[in-house]
Design a protein around this motif. Structure first.
Motif, PDB file in Angstrom:
ATOM      1  N   GLN A 123      -1.200  -5.562  -0.244  1.00 43.07           N
ATOM      2  CA  GLN A 123      -0.816  -6.711  -1.069  1.00 43.07           C
ATOM      3  C   GLN A 123      -1.811  -7.008  -2.181  1.00 43.07           C
ATOM      4  O   GLN A 123      -2.209  -8.148  -2.423  1.00 43.07           O
ATOM      5  N   THR A 124      -2.193  -5.946  -2.834  1.00 41.54           N
ATOM      6  CA  THR A 124      -3.095  -6.070  -3.970  1.00 41.54           C
ATOM      7  C   THR A 124      -2.357  -6.600  -5.191  1.00 41.54           C
ATOM      8  O   THR A 124      -2.869  -7.439  -5.917  1.00 41.54           O
ATOM      9  N   THR A 125      -1.154  -6.106  -5.395  1.00 45.61           N
ATOM     10  CA  THR A 125      -0.361  -6.592  -6.534  1.00 45.61           C
ATOM     11  C   THR A 125       0.227  -7.946  -6.167  1.00 45.61           C
ATOM     12  O   THR A 125       0.847  -8.089  -5.114  1.00 45.61           O
ATOM     13  N   ALA A 168      -5.580  -0.759  -4.855  1.00 43.44           N
ATOM     14  CA  ALA A 168      -6.667  -0.842  -3.883  1.00 43.44           C
ATOM     15  C   ALA A 168      -6.140  -0.455  -2.518  1.00 43.44           C
ATOM     16  O   ALA A 168      -4.932  -0.505  -2.273  1.00 43.44           O
ATOM     17  N   SER A 214       0.793  -1.244   0.000  1.00 40.72           N
ATOM     18  CA  SER A 214       0.000   0.000   0.000  1.00 40.72           C
ATOM     19  C   SER A 214       0.823   1.292   0.000  1.00 40.72           C
ATOM     20  O   SER A 214       0.295   2.361   0.286  1.00 40.72           O
ATOM     21  N   ALA A 215       2.109   1.211  -0.309  1.00 40.11           N
ATOM     22  CA  ALA A 215       2.929   2.429  -0.373  1.00 40.11           C
ATOM     23  C   ALA A 215       2.543   3.304  -1.565  1.00 40.11           C
ATOM     24  O   ALA A 215       2.902   4.478  -1.626  1.00 40.11           O
ATOM     25  N   GLY A 216       1.829   2.718  -2.521  1.00 39.24           N
ATOM     26  CA  GLY A 216       1.415   3.482  -3.700  1.00 39.24           C
ATOM     27  C   GLY A 216       2.224   3.149  -4.945  1.00 39.24           C
ATOM     28  O   GLY A 216       2.281   3.944  -5.893  1.00 39.24           O
ATOM     29  N   LYS A 217       2.842   1.988  -4.964  1.00 37.50           N
ATOM     30  CA  LYS A 217       3.703   1.594  -6.091  1.00 37.50           C
ATOM     31  C   LYS A 217       2.911   1.496  -7.401  1.00 37.50           C
ATOM     32  O   LYS A 217       3.293   2.061  -8.420  1.00 37.50           O
ATOM     33  N   SER A 218       1.798   0.775  -7.339  1.00 37.17           N
ATOM     34  CA  SER A 218       1.016   0.581  -8.568  1.00 37.17           C
ATOM     35  C   SER A 218       0.429   1.902  -9.062  1.00 37.17           C
ATOM     36  O   SER A 218       0.415   2.177 -10.262  1.00 37.17           O
ATOM     37  N   THR A 219      -0.038   2.711  -8.122  1.00 36.85           N
ATOM     38  CA  THR A 219      -0.604   4.009  -8.498  1.00 36.85           C
ATOM     39  C   THR A 219       0.444   4.844  -9.233  1.00 36.85           C
ATOM     40  O   THR A 219       0.159   5.450 -10.271  1.00 36.85           O
ATOM     41  N   GLY A 248       3.980  -5.705  -2.708  1.00 38.07           N
ATOM     42  CA  GLY A 248       4.473  -5.029  -1.506  1.00 38.07           C
ATOM     43  C   GLY A 248       5.280  -5.971  -0.633  1.00 38.07           C
ATOM     44  O   GLY A 248       4.899  -7.095  -0.388  1.00 38.07           O
ATOM     45  N   ASP A 279       0.715  14.585  -1.012  1.00 39.82           N
ATOM     46  CA  ASP A 279      -0.540  15.341  -0.884  1.00 39.82           C
ATOM     47  C   ASP A 279      -1.158  15.259   0.508  1.00 39.82           C
ATOM     48  O   ASP A 279      -1.944  16.121   0.874  1.00 39.82           O
ATOM     49  N   SER A 288       3.710  12.638  -5.194  1.00 36.78           N
ATOM     50  CA  SER A 288       2.431  11.961  -5.019  1.00 36.78           C
ATOM     51  C   SER A 288       2.046  11.338  -6.351  1.00 36.78           C
ATOM     52  O   SER A 288       1.803  12.050  -7.333  1.00 36.78           O
ATOM     53  N   GLY A 289       2.032  10.026  -6.371  1.00 38.22           N
ATOM     54  CA  GLY A 289       1.646   9.316  -7.588  1.00 38.22           C
ATOM     55  C   GLY A 289       0.183   9.542  -7.901  1.00 38.22           C
ATOM     56  O   GLY A 289      -0.227   9.612  -9.063  1.00 38.22           O
ATOM     57  N   LYS A 290      -0.610   9.704  -6.848  1.00 35.89           N
ATOM     58  CA  LYS A 290      -2.053   9.817  -7.038  1.00 35.89           C
ATOM     59  C   LYS A 290      -2.446  11.120  -7.710  1.00 35.89           C
ATOM     60  O   LYS A 290      -3.270  11.127  -8.622  1.00 35.89           O
ATOM     61  N   LYS A 341       2.974  10.035  -1.370  1.00 34.01           N
ATOM     62  CA  LYS A 341       1.723  10.537  -0.762  1.00 34.01           C
ATOM     63  C   LYS A 341       1.924  11.945  -0.192  1.00 34.01           C
ATOM     64  O   LYS A 341       1.364  12.311   0.842  1.00 34.01           O
TER      65      LYS A 341
HETATM   66  N1  LIG Z   1      -3.198  10.278  -0.747  1.00 37.83           N
HETATM   67  C1  LIG Z   1      -2.532   9.449  -1.554  1.00 37.83           C
HETATM   68  N2  LIG Z   1      -2.922   8.160  -1.655  1.00 37.83           N
HETATM   69  C2  LIG Z   1      -2.231   7.344  -2.481  1.00 37.83           C
HETATM   70  C3  LIG Z   1      -1.118   7.804  -3.244  1.00 37.83           C
HETATM   71  N3  LIG Z   1      -0.658   6.758  -3.972  1.00 37.83           N
HETATM   72  C4  LIG Z   1      -1.444   5.695  -3.670  1.00 37.83           C
HETATM   73  N4  LIG Z   1      -2.403   6.039  -2.780  1.00 37.83           N
HETATM   74  C5  LIG Z   1      -3.458   5.161  -2.218  1.00 37.83           C
HETATM   75  O1  LIG Z   1      -2.840   4.138  -1.445  1.00 37.83           O
HETATM   76  C6  LIG Z   1      -3.521   2.894  -1.613  1.00 37.83           C
HETATM   77  C7  LIG Z   1      -2.545   1.831  -2.105  1.00 37.83           C
HETATM   78  O2  LIG Z   1      -2.102   2.176  -3.404  1.00 37.83           O
HETATM   79  P1  LIG Z   1      -1.473   1.091  -4.402  1.00 37.83           P
HETATM   80  O3  LIG Z   1      -0.936   1.852  -5.565  1.00 37.83           O
HETATM   81  O4  LIG Z   1      -2.433  -0.018  -4.653  1.00 37.83           O
HETATM   82  O5  LIG Z   1      -0.277   0.571  -3.467  1.00 37.83           O
HETATM   83  P2  LIG Z   1       0.796  -0.578  -3.748  1.00 37.83           P
HETATM   84  O6  LIG Z   1       2.079  -0.092  -3.177  1.00 37.83           O
HETATM   85  O7  LIG Z   1       0.797  -0.944  -5.184  1.00 37.83           O
HETATM   86  O8  LIG Z   1       0.209  -1.749  -2.851  1.00 37.83           O
HETATM   87  P3  LIG Z   1       0.412  -3.356  -3.000  1.00 37.83           P
HETATM   88  O9  LIG Z   1       0.240  -3.719  -4.419  1.00 37.83           O
HETATM   89  O10 LIG Z   1      -0.685  -3.871  -2.143  1.00 37.83           O
HETATM   90  O11 LIG Z   1       1.775  -3.631  -2.442  1.00 37.83           O
HETATM   91  C8  LIG Z   1      -4.666   3.153  -2.583  1.00 37.83           C
HETATM   92  O12 LIG Z   1      -5.837   3.369  -1.833  1.00 37.83           O
HETATM   93  C9  LIG Z   1      -4.213   4.406  -3.313  1.00 37.83           C
HETATM   94  O13 LIG Z   1      -5.297   5.187  -3.787  1.00 37.83           O
HETATM   95  C10 LIG Z   1      -0.738   9.197  -3.128  1.00 37.83           C
HETATM   96  O14 LIG Z   1       0.220   9.698  -3.740  1.00 37.83           O
HETATM   97  N5  LIG Z   1      -1.476   9.950  -2.257  1.00 37.83           N
END
Ligand SMILES: Nc1nc2c(ncn2[C@@H]2O[C@H](COP(=O)(O)OP(=O)(O)OP(=O)(O)O)[C@@H](O)[C@H]2O)c(=O)[nH]1
Ligand SMILES: [Mg+2]
Length: 295
Positions: free
Chosen positions: A36-38, A32, A13-18, A60, A122, A149-151, A120
């Motif tokens: 550990q979604t990926t 999500a 959930s660090a935001g890697k996929s985003t 993750g 933001d 911020s990837g998001k 993150k």
């Molecule tokens: N506020 C904020 N939320 C973010 C950011 N990037 C990702 N998120 C949120 O963090 C959550 C996890 O994001 P993912 O991109 O699925 O994280 P991941 O690192 O790929 O997670 P795994 O695949 O589970 O290891 C989601 O709810 C995203 O919307 C960001 O830059 N800012």
């Protein structure tokens, strides 16, 4: 021309996929709030006049003895050792805990150049930024540290600049317009898995497995038929996915449809989505063997 493979690493959930999706300007990996979604290593490709970066979005990294996590760790370490650069993401909102220490211990042993991102931005406070920065400066003194911020797509250009700095000279490995090398069946099944997890994560954490049974394409009429199954472990879980009067499965179908359509621009899509229970279905290891088969 530069060309580099880049492994993206960070806690669940660090935001890697985003971030990988933002860089590739297309959804190549599902996201999500559930950790550990990926589950497998997904390649996303970014190309511009500077060259090409091929991102491997890894699962993750999690400290645990469970088989599923051990297997993910092995995949991650292999990906790091094979890549030209490592992009390390810290989710500053959660503080620097044991898991982060385990990652840097591993990174210290990896020779590839590293770029660190406090992600993150933001939603981070200054204290959170300072804590993550101090930790990174202390542990990986040679690596640049960026805030992004990837998001919301903030600070992402700077990440690309740093990655191109360390990328070796080389010819492009993929065509300019490619953004992933994942097979079609896999991309479709991942979209459906994302919609299902995002709707039902509390009830069905990691027990679903999506199977794309058929993809049929008719060139003359530009019609595409996709037939897929959401598999759950037990018969009793079917009702959760289907929902009251079919409410959930309709939502999952509609959201999946809208996204899968984008894979087939200019075509007419039919999506047939059903829920199936497979008692004694497959244990986690078998699922992982299947999704990790590319590695
Ligand atoms: N506020 C904020 N939320 C973010 C950011 N990037 C990702 N998120 C949120 O963090 C959550 C996890 O994001 P993912 O991109 O699925 O994280 P991941 O690192 O790929 O997670 P795994 O695949 O589970 O290891 C989601 O709810 C995203 O919307 C960001 O830059 N800012
Ligand atoms: Mg992910």
């Amino acid at each position: 021309m530069k060309c580099a493979t880049v492994s993206v690493i960070g806690r669940p959930s660090a935001g890697k996929s985003t971030l990988v999706n933002t860089i590739c300007e297309m959804k190549v990996s599902i996201t999500a709030a559930t950790p550990q979604t990926t589950r497998n290593a997904i390649r996303g490709i970014y190309t511009d006049q500077r060259g090409q970066l091929i991102f491997t979005d890894t699962p993750g990294y999690h400290l645990s003895d469970k088989t599923i996590n051990k297997r993910m760790q092995e995949i991650t370490i292999k990906a790091l050792e094979d890549s030209d650069a490592v992009l390390y993401l810290i989710d500053g909102t959660r503080g620097v805990k044991a898991e982060e220490e385990a990652i840097v211990e591993m990174l210290k042993k990896v020779k590839s150049p590293k770029v660190c991102v406090i992600n993150k931005k933001d939603i981070l406070t200054q204290d959170q930024i300072d804590e993550a920065k101090f930790f990174l400066e202390h542990n990986l003194p040679d690596a640049p540290i960026l805030l992004a911020s990837g998001k919301v797509d903030d600070g992402v250009d700077e990440i690309l600049i740093e990655l191109f700095k360390v990328a070796p000279e080389g010819e492009l490995l993929y065509g300019e317009n490619e953004y992933t090398d994942q097979p079609l069946e896999f991309r479709i099944s991942e979209i459906i898995r994302e919609k299902t997890i995002n709707l039902l994560s509390d009830e069905l954490p990691h027990v679903i497995f999506v199977e794309v049974a058929d993809i049929e394409y008719r060139e003359e009429t530009k019609e595409v038929w996709v037939r897929a199954f959401i598999n759950v472990e037990r018969d009793g879980q079917k009702g959760i996915v289907v929902g009251k009067g079919g409410e959930n499965i309709r939502k999952i179908r509609k959201q999946s449809f809208n996204e899968i359509k984008r894979i087939f621009p200019g075509s007419q899509l039919s999506l047939d989505l059903k829920v199936k229970a497979k008692d004694k279905w497959r244990n986690n290891q078998v699922i992982l063997d299947r999704v990790f088969k590319d590695f």
